[in-house]
Design a protein around this motif. Sequence first.
Motif, PDB file in Angstrom:
ATOM      1  N   ARG A   6      37.228  49.725  40.694  1.00  0.00           N
ATOM      2  CA  ARG A   6      35.827  49.772  41.081  1.00  0.00           C
ATOM      3  C   ARG A   6      35.468  48.541  41.897  1.00  0.00           C
ATOM      4  O   ARG A   6      35.912  47.434  41.591  1.00  0.00           O
ATOM      5  CB  ARG A   6      34.946  49.790  39.840  1.00  0.00           C
ATOM      6  CG  ARG A   6      35.134  51.040  39.039  1.00  0.00           C
ATOM      7  CD  ARG A   6      34.168  51.057  37.875  1.00  0.00           C
ATOM      8  NE  ARG A   6      34.428  52.215  37.034  1.00  0.00           N
ATOM      9  CZ  ARG A   6      33.969  53.421  37.282  1.00  0.00           C
ATOM     10  NH1 ARG A   6      33.228  53.647  38.342  1.00  0.00           N
ATOM     11  NH2 ARG A   6      34.250  54.413  36.468  1.00  0.00           N
ATOM     12  N   ARG A   8      36.154  47.272  44.742  1.00  0.00           N
ATOM     13  CA  ARG A   8      37.146  46.424  45.417  1.00  0.00           C
ATOM     14  C   ARG A   8      37.461  46.927  46.823  1.00  0.00           C
ATOM     15  O   ARG A   8      38.579  46.746  47.306  1.00  0.00           O
ATOM     16  CB  ARG A   8      38.445  46.373  44.583  1.00  0.00           C
ATOM     17  CG  ARG A   8      38.308  45.670  43.247  1.00  0.00           C
ATOM     18  CD  ARG A   8      38.000  44.202  43.433  1.00  0.00           C
ATOM     19  NE  ARG A   8      38.051  43.460  42.181  1.00  0.00           N
ATOM     20  CZ  ARG A   8      37.172  42.522  41.866  1.00  0.00           C
ATOM     21  NH1 ARG A   8      36.182  42.229  42.684  1.00  0.00           N
ATOM     22  NH2 ARG A   8      37.285  41.871  40.736  1.00  0.00           N
ATOM     23  N   GLY A  37      41.558  37.723  33.965  1.00  0.00           N
ATOM     24  CA  GLY A  37      40.906  39.008  33.731  1.00  0.00           C
ATOM     25  C   GLY A  37      40.062  39.514  34.881  1.00  0.00           C
ATOM     26  O   GLY A  37      39.441  40.575  34.786  1.00  0.00           O
ATOM     27  N   ILE A  38      40.027  38.799  35.987  1.00  0.00           N
ATOM     28  CA  ILE A  38      39.129  39.164  37.090  1.00  0.00           C
ATOM     29  C   ILE A  38      39.674  40.352  37.896  1.00  0.00           C
ATOM     30  O   ILE A  38      38.916  41.008  38.636  1.00  0.00           O
ATOM     31  CB  ILE A  38      38.874  37.926  38.000  1.00  0.00           C
ATOM     32  CG1 ILE A  38      37.591  38.070  38.780  1.00  0.00           C
ATOM     33  CG2 ILE A  38      40.034  37.673  38.925  1.00  0.00           C
ATOM     34  CD1 ILE A  38      36.340  37.924  37.979  1.00  0.00           C
ATOM     35  N   GLY A  39      40.987  40.622  37.763  1.00  0.00           N
ATOM     36  CA  GLY A  39      41.535  41.812  38.431  1.00  0.00           C
ATOM     37  C   GLY A  39      42.584  41.531  39.496  1.00  0.00           C
ATOM     38  O   GLY A  39      42.796  42.344  40.389  1.00  0.00           O
ATOM     39  N   LYS A  40      43.288  40.403  39.378  1.00  0.00           N
ATOM     40  CA  LYS A  40      44.313  40.067  40.365  1.00  0.00           C
ATOM     41  C   LYS A  40      45.540  40.969  40.228  1.00  0.00           C
ATOM     42  O   LYS A  40      46.034  41.506  41.214  1.00  0.00           O
ATOM     43  CB  LYS A  40      44.736  38.589  40.216  1.00  0.00           C
ATOM     44  CG  LYS A  40      43.581  37.613  40.348  1.00  0.00           C
ATOM     45  CD  LYS A  40      44.024  36.185  40.121  1.00  0.00           C
ATOM     46  CE  LYS A  40      44.541  35.911  38.727  1.00  0.00           C
ATOM     47  NZ  LYS A  40      43.518  36.079  37.666  1.00  0.00           N
ATOM     48  N   THR A  41      46.023  41.124  39.001  1.00  0.00           N
ATOM     49  CA  THR A  41      47.197  41.978  38.796  1.00  0.00           C
ATOM     50  C   THR A  41      46.874  43.406  39.214  1.00  0.00           C
ATOM     51  O   THR A  41      47.693  44.089  39.840  1.00  0.00           O
ATOM     52  CB  THR A  41      47.641  41.925  37.309  1.00  0.00           C
ATOM     53  OG1 THR A  41      47.981  40.585  36.989  1.00  0.00           O
ATOM     54  CG2 THR A  41      48.853  42.813  37.072  1.00  0.00           C
ATOM     55  N   ALA A  42      45.665  43.851  38.911  1.00  0.00           N
ATOM     56  CA  ALA A  42      45.256  45.210  39.303  1.00  0.00           C
ATOM     57  C   ALA A  42      45.327  45.357  40.826  1.00  0.00           C
ATOM     58  O   ALA A  42      45.766  46.398  41.336  1.00  0.00           O
ATOM     59  CB  ALA A  42      43.841  45.485  38.796  1.00  0.00           C
ATOM     60  N   ARG A 166      45.614  32.218  38.775  1.00  0.00           N
ATOM     61  CA  ARG A 166      44.312  31.804  38.229  1.00  0.00           C
ATOM     62  C   ARG A 166      43.863  30.570  38.994  1.00  0.00           C
ATOM     63  O   ARG A 166      42.780  30.524  39.525  1.00  0.00           O
ATOM     64  CB  ARG A 166      44.457  31.481  36.739  1.00  0.00           C
ATOM     65  CG  ARG A 166      44.693  32.734  35.906  1.00  0.00           C
ATOM     66  CD  ARG A 166      44.736  32.416  34.429  1.00  0.00           C
ATOM     67  NE  ARG A 166      45.131  33.607  33.673  1.00  0.00           N
ATOM     68  CZ  ARG A 166      45.491  33.581  32.409  1.00  0.00           C
ATOM     69  NH1 ARG A 166      45.511  32.437  31.760  1.00  0.00           N
ATOM     70  NH2 ARG A 166      45.812  34.690  31.793  1.00  0.00           N
ATOM     71  N   HIS A 311      47.581  42.541  28.069  1.00  0.00           N
ATOM     72  CA  HIS A 311      47.113  41.528  29.009  1.00  0.00           C
ATOM     73  C   HIS A 311      47.674  40.178  28.562  1.00  0.00           C
ATOM     74  O   HIS A 311      47.881  39.975  27.370  1.00  0.00           O
ATOM     75  CB  HIS A 311      45.579  41.480  29.019  1.00  0.00           C
ATOM     76  CG  HIS A 311      45.048  40.690  30.164  1.00  0.00           C
ATOM     77  ND1 HIS A 311      44.767  39.356  30.062  1.00  0.00           N
ATOM     78  CD2 HIS A 311      44.809  41.036  31.446  1.00  0.00           C
ATOM     79  CE1 HIS A 311      44.354  38.922  31.247  1.00  0.00           C
ATOM     80  NE2 HIS A 311      44.378  39.915  32.100  1.00  0.00           N
TER      81      HIS A 311
HETATM   82  N1  LIG Z   1      38.104  46.612  39.959  1.00  0.00           N
HETATM   83  C1  LIG Z   1      38.456  47.064  38.745  1.00  0.00           C
HETATM   84  N2  LIG Z   1      38.031  48.266  38.299  1.00  0.00           N
HETATM   85  C2  LIG Z   1      38.401  48.708  37.080  1.00  0.00           C
HETATM   86  N3  LIG Z   1      39.193  48.038  36.235  1.00  0.00           N
HETATM   87  C3  LIG Z   1      39.648  46.846  36.615  1.00  0.00           C
HETATM   88  C4  LIG Z   1      39.309  46.291  37.888  1.00  0.00           C
HETATM   89  N4  LIG Z   1      39.900  45.088  38.007  1.00  0.00           N
HETATM   90  C5  LIG Z   1      40.573  44.894  36.874  1.00  0.00           C
HETATM   91  N5  LIG Z   1      40.433  45.936  36.028  1.00  0.00           N
HETATM   92  C6  LIG Z   1      41.003  46.019  34.682  1.00  0.00           C
HETATM   93  O1  LIG Z   1      40.656  44.809  34.026  1.00  0.00           O
HETATM   94  C7  LIG Z   1      41.738  44.285  33.281  1.00  0.00           C
HETATM   95  C8  LIG Z   1      42.066  42.888  33.751  1.00  0.00           C
HETATM   96  O2  LIG Z   1      42.562  42.910  35.078  1.00  0.00           O
HETATM   97  P1  LIG Z   1      43.875  42.101  35.505  1.00  0.00           P
HETATM   98  O3  LIG Z   1      44.905  42.175  34.454  1.00  0.00           O
HETATM   99  O4  LIG Z   1      44.246  42.580  36.865  1.00  0.00           O
HETATM  100  O5  LIG Z   1      43.310  40.614  35.568  1.00  0.00           O
HETATM  101  P2  LIG Z   1      44.044  39.307  36.118  1.00  0.00           P
HETATM  102  O6  LIG Z   1      43.162  38.711  37.132  1.00  0.00           O
HETATM  103  O7  LIG Z   1      45.422  39.659  36.557  1.00  0.00           O
HETATM  104  O8  LIG Z   1      44.059  38.364  34.844  1.00  0.00           O
HETATM  105  P3  LIG Z   1      45.134  37.221  34.432  1.00  0.00           P
HETATM  106  O9  LIG Z   1      44.862  36.008  35.268  1.00  0.00           O
HETATM  107  O10 LIG Z   1      44.851  36.936  33.000  1.00  0.00           O
HETATM  108  O11 LIG Z   1      46.501  37.775  34.664  1.00  0.00           O
HETATM  109  C9  LIG Z   1      42.865  45.288  33.448  1.00  0.00           C
HETATM  110  O12 LIG Z   1      42.835  46.160  32.346  1.00  0.00           O
HETATM  111  C10 LIG Z   1      42.521  46.002  34.719  1.00  0.00           C
HETATM  112  O13 LIG Z   1      43.039  47.306  34.746  1.00  0.00           O
END
Ligand SMILES: Nc1ncnc2c1ncn2[C@@H]1O[C@H](COP(=O)(O)OP(=O)(O)OP(=O)(O)O)[C@@H](O)[C@H]1O
Length: 325
Positions: A6, A8, A37-42, A166, A311
């Motif tokens: 969502r 992005r 948790g902000i969504g980088k891996t996603a 991060r 996570h």
């Molecule tokens: N834009 C989005 N829409 C829906 N779900 C999302 C979105 N971005 C991230 N998520 C969900 O939120 C959770 C955290 O995202 P993610 O693991 O990508 O964070 P991260 O930035 O990689 O965190 P970290 O630094 O701890 O690795 C995951 O379950 C992911 O699927």
Amino acid sequence: MQTSLRGRERECALLDGLVGAVRDGQSRSLVLRGEAGIGKTALLEYLIGSAPDLGVVRAVGVESEMELAYASLQQLCAPLLDRLERLPAPQRQAMEIVFGLSSGAAPDRFFVGLGVLSLVSEVAEERPLLCVVDDAQWLDRASALTLAFVARRLLAEPVGLVFAAREPGEELLHVPDLEVLGLVNGDARALLGSAMHVPLDGRIRDTIIAETRGNPLALLELPRGLTSTQLAGGFGMPEASTLSSRIEESYVRRLETLPEHARRLLLVAAADPVGDPLLLQRACERLGIALSAIDETGGLLALDVRVTFRHPLARSAVYRAAGGQ
Ligand SMILES: Nc1ncnc2c1ncn2[C@@H]1O[C@H](COP(=O)(O)OP(=O)(O)OP(=O)(O)O)[C@@H](O)[C@H]1O
Ligand SMILES: [Mg+2]
């Protein structure tokens, strides 16, 4: 590409552009930067999903391996090492030593850098190549310096080098970056709604979104298990670091509801940075824990070709909870 992410559009369009450039024979490098948790891996998953025609090699920084020189680079390059023989001798020898394929004095970093550059360029001649490095804040320094060198030196090679961190180390500071921010408005509301089983009062919902600053992981995880009275109180968490620890706390709360053997399994898994299923199985046999306890971890742990935590913060929560025992 279609995405279930969502809010992005901008980030995905930028990644599409990066893949397009690499397809056209240009090199690109990028650091996705943002809090836990902000969504980088996603976004990295989106990137890889959008490039099925490209070769992909991956590495993940591992906190407990930060002291091991070249640990992450070894992960990244392992699938490419069959091309080593095509490299000029000094580069090949340097690579063989750092990857433990032959013995010798620690090689000059410069030769290692050139070696990686030659290796990715060589492989990319056959098919454009994406090098994807997640959790780059935990890269060992030798790997980070080498990859930064490669990012600087890549020119007209179809190679994309994408990191997620991060807080990127100083080695990566000159690499172009994109700050990943929290979700806003309808996207944040929709994600929060998808995690709730009961409808939320609009004002409470807006408070939660404001306090989590739209952090997707916080929106998905924090409200779980809280009563509507607790939710009405808001979370009260102004700092990013506090946000991470609040997410960890919510995992700890979930841990407390799990059966003892599932908790022990989680702890054993948390101790293995690589996530090797065979290793986990052996450790479990020794400790008399059934591997099937994985089904009782409430989704915190998954077993596939690798053992993965829901996570990274779920893993650190398991550690923290064990420390208190
Ligand atoms: N834009 C989005 N829409 C829906 N779900 C999302 C979105 N971005 C991230 N998520 C969900 O939120 C959770 C955290 O995202 P993610 O693991 O990508 O964070 P991260 O930035 O990689 O965190 P970290 O630094 O701890 O690795 C995951 O379950 C992911 O699927
Ligand atoms: Mg991540």
